[in-house]
Motif scaffolding. Structure first.
Motif, short mmCIF file in Angstrom:
data_model
loop_
_atom_site.label_atom_id
_atom_site.label_comp_id
_atom_site.label_asym_id
_atom_site.label_seq_id
_atom_site.Cartn_x
_atom_site.Cartn_y
_atom_site.Cartn_z
N ALA A 63 0.86 -1.19 0.00
CA ALA A 63 0.00 0.00 0.00
C ALA A 63 0.89 1.24 0.00
O ALA A 63 2.07 1.18 0.38
CB ALA A 63 -0.91 0.00 1.23
N TYR A 273 -1.27 6.32 7.81
CA TYR A 273 -2.24 5.35 7.29
C TYR A 273 -3.30 5.03 8.35
O TYR A 273 -4.50 5.06 8.09
CB TYR A 273 -1.44 4.11 6.90
N TYR A 278 -7.71 3.67 7.86
CA TYR A 278 -7.61 2.74 6.75
C TYR A 278 -7.04 1.41 7.20
O TYR A 278 -6.29 1.33 8.17
CB TYR A 278 -6.74 3.32 5.63
N SER A 280 -5.73 -2.69 5.47
CA SER A 280 -5.24 -3.35 4.26
C SER A 280 -5.86 -4.74 4.14
O SER A 280 -5.96 -5.47 5.13
CB SER A 280 -3.72 -3.49 4.30
N SER A 293 -5.65 -0.57 0.00
CA SER A 293 -6.10 0.34 1.06
C SER A 293 -7.59 0.60 0.95
O SER A 293 -8.07 0.97 -0.13
CB SER A 293 -5.37 1.68 0.95
N ASP A 352 -9.07 -6.03 8.58
CA ASP A 352 -7.65 -5.79 8.35
C ASP A 352 -6.91 -7.13 8.31
O ASP A 352 -7.05 -7.95 9.22
CB ASP A 352 -7.08 -4.91 9.47
#
Length: 362
Positions: A63, A273, A278, A280, A293, A352
């Motif tokens: 990301a 981040y 956010y 991943s 992301s 996540d």
């Protein structure tokens, strides 16, 4: 892509950190002329590294975060109002000086990070206050011509913003309804953006007893991140410069000798981040392992759209496994055999670290 913009007083190390994070070369703007620099930084993620070691794909794609810096700018926050990259940034990163170096004069003669944080915060507030007041004047003229429910609500929300700003509070402290937030979106208020404070310490402060946490407390900054949408990270630009000149194995040893587990730049990138809420998810295979992301709370169908709009439109099911059991089992097939792979519908909220294969109609 996530976008963050750097701010700070002169001689804080802002542009040096930008160049280190993005591997950007020194800009001509650093020689006196203000110049906008944009660079891309990879978000460090040990999970993706381990997945790549497992699958050995042709490509490894982490990301990323886009960082913007204005080199040589001296006009304060007011000068940022008309800079598109700053108005469109998802977050601001305020680099604050805490290092002592007689060869680099401090703009206010003394080193006082708490004071400098407040100076820049006040500039953001004043810049936003000017925008709010100008719009309220325009709304007053328009509403004299006739009633309009939408304009009246916009006026009321902006009046709340103006009061908050006049009290010396940033707009990120406000809690507003979703519809009201939409009304303010076009103004791109600077003080409403999430804020990451990066304190540039001396090496002795970073590696001394108690580490960066003790140093921040000594500087009176321990509670700075208590405010809404605010985080704080400590780095030492001098150490980061030395790390940047080493290969990966030597850098790891150098950090270990200092009692550190990772570079400050990695923590800044990851904190940026995380600050924006956010997460991943990963796609894996022989051709490519990639981190994607998405905002926390995104459902599977919208997550598919991050890869390609055709996958979102033709979404059928998401084949999902958490990266932890996948790394433990060593293969997707083993996860299926142990009932750790599951099929999820379009409303599934992606977590996540999910590893996802999207099934879709073509």
């Amino acid at each position: 892509m996530l976008r963050a913009a750097l701010i700070g007083l002169p001689s804080a190390g802002k542009t040096s950190l930008f160049q280190l994070m993005t591997s950007a070369k020194e800009s001509a703007g650093s020689h006196g002329k203000a110049e906008i620099q944009v660079g891309i930084a990879k978000v460090p993620d040990a999970r993706l590294d381990r997945l790549t070691a497992l699958f050995n794909p042709k490509k490894h794609v982490p990301a990323t975060v886009e960082f913007t810096d204005i080199v040589g700018a001296t006009g304060g926050a007011q000068s940022l109002v008309d800079v598109t990259a700053y108005r469109n940034a998802d977050a601001l990163i305020h680099v604050v000086r805490a290092f002592r170096d007689p060869a680099v004069p401090a703009p206010h003669e003394t080193i006082d990070p708490a004071r400098d944080i407040q100076i820049v915060e006040d500039e953001l507030i004043l810049a936003d206050l000017g925008i709010a007041e100008r719009r309220l004047e325009r709304l007053a003229r328009d509403l004299k011509k006739g009633k309009n429910a939408e304009l009246e609500r916009e006026r009321d929300v902006l009046a709340i913003c103006r009061t908050t700003l006049e009290e010396g509070k940033p707009l990120r402290t406000l809690t507003l309804a979703t519809d009201d937030l939409k009304r303010l979106r076009g103004f791109q208020f600077l003080s409403a953006k999430p804020l990451l404070i990066v304190v540039n310490l001396d090496e002795s402060d970073l590696t001394g007893a108690g580490g960066s946490a003790a140093a921040l407390e000594k500087l009176g900054l321990a509670n700075v991140a208590a405010g809404p949408k605010t985080r704080i990270v400590a780095v030492c630009a001098k150490i980061e410069l030395e790390i940047a000149q080493l290969d990966a194995s030597d850098a790891k040893s150098f950090l270990a000798d200092l009692g550190l587990t990772e570079s400050g730049l990695d923590r800044v990138i990851r904190a940026s981040y995380d600050l924006l809420g956010y997460i991943s998810f990963f796609t894996v295979g022989e051709d490519e392992n990639r981190a994607w992301s998405i905002p926390r709370g995104t459902n599977a169908q919208f997550a598919a759209g991050e890869i390609h709009s055709d996958i979102q439109r033709g979404f059928i099911r998401a084949e999902v496994v958490s990266c932890d059991p996948l790394l433990e089992r060593g293969s997707l097939a083993a996860c299926r055999e142990n009932a750790e792979m599951r099929l999820e519908g379009k409303d599934y909220i992606v977590q996540d670290g999910d590893v996802i294969n999207f099934r879709h109609a073509t």
